[in-house]
Write a protein that holds these residues in place. Structure first.
Motif, PDB file in Angstrom:
ATOM      1  N   LEU A   1      44.047  71.111  86.425  1.00 23.44           N
ATOM      2  CA  LEU A   1      43.911  70.527  85.086  1.00 23.44           C
ATOM      3  C   LEU A   1      42.455  70.182  84.823  1.00 23.44           C
ATOM      4  N   PRO A   2      42.026  70.271  83.578  1.00 27.50           N
ATOM      5  CA  PRO A   2      40.632  69.910  83.284  1.00 27.50           C
ATOM      6  C   PRO A   2      40.407  68.405  83.437  1.00 27.50           C
ATOM      7  N   GLU A   3      39.162  68.051  83.669  1.00 29.61           N
ATOM      8  CA  GLU A   3      38.781  66.643  83.746  1.00 29.61           C
ATOM      9  C   GLU A   3      38.759  66.066  82.333  1.00 29.61           C
ATOM     10  N   ARG A   4      39.045  64.798  82.189  1.00 31.78           N
ATOM     11  CA  ARG A   4      39.095  64.109  80.894  1.00 31.78           C
ATOM     12  C   ARG A   4      40.166  64.716  79.988  1.00 31.78           C
ATOM     13  N   VAL A   5      41.397  64.659  80.430  1.00 27.51           N
ATOM     14  CA  VAL A   5      42.513  65.190  79.649  1.00 27.51           C
ATOM     15  C   VAL A   5      42.592  64.475  78.306  1.00 27.51           C
ATOM     16  N   ILE A   6      42.444  63.149  78.326  1.00 25.84           N
ATOM     17  CA  ILE A   6      42.337  62.367  77.083  1.00 25.84           C
ATOM     18  C   ILE A   6      40.883  61.923  76.995  1.00 25.84           C
ATOM     19  N   PRO A   7      40.084  62.551  76.135  1.00 27.95           N
ATOM     20  CA  PRO A   7      38.653  62.240  76.090  1.00 27.95           C
ATOM     21  C   PRO A   7      38.384  60.871  75.460  1.00 27.95           C
ATOM     22  N   GLN A   8      37.196  60.349  75.758  1.00 29.85           N
ATOM     23  CA  GLN A   8      36.761  59.087  75.175  1.00 29.85           C
ATOM     24  C   GLN A   8      36.241  59.345  73.769  1.00 29.85           C
TER      25      GLN A   8
ATOM     26  N   PRO B   1      34.634  63.490  70.003  1.00 32.20           N
ATOM     27  CA  PRO B   1      34.794  63.291  71.448  1.00 32.20           C
ATOM     28  C   PRO B   1      34.389  64.531  72.222  1.00 32.20           C
ATOM     29  N   GLU B   2      33.953  64.290  73.455  1.00 34.41           N
ATOM     30  CA  GLU B   2      33.659  65.416  74.336  1.00 34.41           C
ATOM     31  C   GLU B   2      34.986  65.999  74.791  1.00 34.41           C
ATOM     32  N   GLY B   3      35.091  67.285  74.749  1.00 29.81           N
ATOM     33  CA  GLY B   3      36.334  67.935  75.133  1.00 29.81           C
ATOM     34  C   GLY B   3      36.559  67.914  76.637  1.00 29.81           C
ATOM     35  N   PRO B   4      37.714  68.400  77.069  1.00 37.97           N
ATOM     36  CA  PRO B   4      37.990  68.466  78.506  1.00 37.97           C
ATOM     37  C   PRO B   4      36.968  69.360  79.212  1.00 37.97           C
TER      38      PRO B   4
ATOM     39  N   GLY C   1      42.897  58.930  86.910  1.00 34.01           N
ATOM     40  CA  GLY C   1      41.748  58.043  86.741  1.00 34.01           C
ATOM     41  C   GLY C   1      41.635  57.583  85.303  1.00 34.01           C
ATOM     42  N   VAL C   2      41.364  56.308  85.136  1.00 29.14           N
ATOM     43  CA  VAL C   2      41.159  55.751  83.798  1.00 29.14           C
ATOM     44  C   VAL C   2      39.660  55.610  83.577  1.00 29.14           C
ATOM     45  N   LEU C   3      39.168  56.195  82.494  1.00 28.04           N
ATOM     46  CA  LEU C   3      37.757  56.077  82.141  1.00 28.04           C
ATOM     47  C   LEU C   3      37.587  54.792  81.332  1.00 28.04           C
TER      48      LEU C   3
ATOM     49  N   SER D   1      22.683  44.551  64.429  1.00 23.47           N
ATOM     50  CA  SER D   1      22.291  45.171  65.697  1.00 23.47           C
ATOM     51  C   SER D   1      23.075  46.460  65.889  1.00 23.47           C
ATOM     52  N   ASP D   2      22.396  47.493  66.357  1.00 25.59           N
ATOM     53  CA  ASP D   2      23.077  48.769  66.612  1.00 25.59           C
ATOM     54  C   ASP D   2      24.146  48.594  67.679  1.00 25.59           C
ATOM     55  N   LEU D   3      25.234  49.314  67.516  1.00 20.43           N
ATOM     56  CA  LEU D   3      26.369  49.222  68.425  1.00 20.43           C
ATOM     57  C   LEU D   3      26.855  50.626  68.732  1.00 20.43           C
ATOM     58  N   ARG D   4      27.101  50.897  70.017  1.00 14.80           N
ATOM     59  CA  ARG D   4      27.632  52.199  70.439  1.00 14.80           C
ATOM     60  C   ARG D   4      28.783  51.928  71.390  1.00 14.80           C
ATOM     61  N   THR D   5      29.918  52.526  71.116  1.00 13.38           N
ATOM     62  CA  THR D   5      31.097  52.321  71.958  1.00 13.38           C
ATOM     63  C   THR D   5      31.725  53.649  72.338  1.00 13.38           C
ATOM     64  N   LEU D   6      32.441  53.622  73.420  1.00 11.74           N
ATOM     65  CA  LEU D   6      33.284  54.750  73.846  1.00 11.74           C
ATOM     66  C   LEU D   6      34.649  54.165  74.179  1.00 11.74           C
ATOM     67  N   GLY D   7      35.684  54.728  73.599  1.00  9.70           N
ATOM     68  CA  GLY D   7      37.036  54.255  73.888  1.00  9.70           C
ATOM     69  C   GLY D   7      37.463  54.653  75.285  1.00  9.70           C
ATOM     70  N   PRO D   8      38.554  54.101  75.775  1.00  8.45           N
ATOM     71  CA  PRO D   8      39.032  54.487  77.106  1.00  8.45           C
ATOM     72  C   PRO D   8      39.525  55.931  77.124  1.00  8.45           C
ATOM     73  N   GLY D   9      39.474  56.535  78.281  1.00 10.25           N
ATOM     74  CA  GLY D   9      39.931  57.912  78.442  1.00 10.25           C
ATOM     75  C   GLY D   9      40.787  58.034  79.695  1.00 10.25           C
TER      76      GLY D   9
END
Length: 170
Positions: free
Chosen positions: A75-82, A64-67, A150-152, A116-124
């Motif tokens: 506070l940093p953005e994306r406290v809980i990363p995707q 995951p991408e860090g904050p 904010g919910v990603l 088929s290729d699949l790419r996902t990002l979980g909620p953040g």
């Protein structure tokens, strides 16, 4: 070092290298084939049955991408990363015989849905504190502001496809 010790050491190193070389291709497999065995039914009924199989993908979690620190926020953005996950949609194949009207040969109809290729990002989650950064005009004290949450949204990207074909033979 004795020659027997050197020979034993060389054999151990060769065995470890061979084991490491054999493990690498097994780890590189991204799908597992799943055949559906229908030969027993074919033999008992004495007729051609469809050929059926599939592929089940192995999902691979990514890093995951860090904050991310943003100027003007406490506070940093994306406290809980995707969490990114890559893999594939399952594939399937079906090949069924069709009786030929004018002769004894079989024609076939085939449906194939390749992997088929699949790419996902979980909620953040992105949160900001109800305080501003320290302000020099306020003697280094922060001001009060409304908190922000904010919910990603989760992301799903894929391009599925399928093929339908007919032809001679099974």
């Amino acid at each position: 070092m004795k020659s027997t010790t050197r020979g034993t050491l060389a054999a151990v190193i060769t065995g470890v290298a061979a084991a490491m070389g054999a493990a690498a291709p097994a780890a590189a497999v991204d799908t597992v084939p799943v055949p559906v065995p229908l030969e027993g039914i074919e033999n008992s009924l004495n007729m051609e049955l469809p050929k059926l199989g599939g592929e089940i993908p192995l999902l691979v979690p990514g890093a995951p991408e860090g904050p991310q620190y943003v100027e003007g926020r406490l506070l940093p953005e994306r406290v809980i990363p995707q969490l990114p996950v890559s893999g594939a949609l399952p594939g399937a194949g079906l090949r069924a015989p069709l009786p030929h009207i004018l002769g004894d040969d079989f024609d076939h109809v085939a449906v194939e849905a390749p992997v088929s290729d699949l790419r996902t990002l979980g909620p953040g989650l992105s949160v900001d504190a109800p305080l501003t950064p320290p302000k020099p005009e306020n003697f280094g004290l922060p001001d009060v502001k409304l908190p922000q949450v904010g919910v990603l949204a989760p992301v799903l990207q894929t391009v599925p496809g399928a093929n339908l074909a007919t032809g001679a033979g099974l």
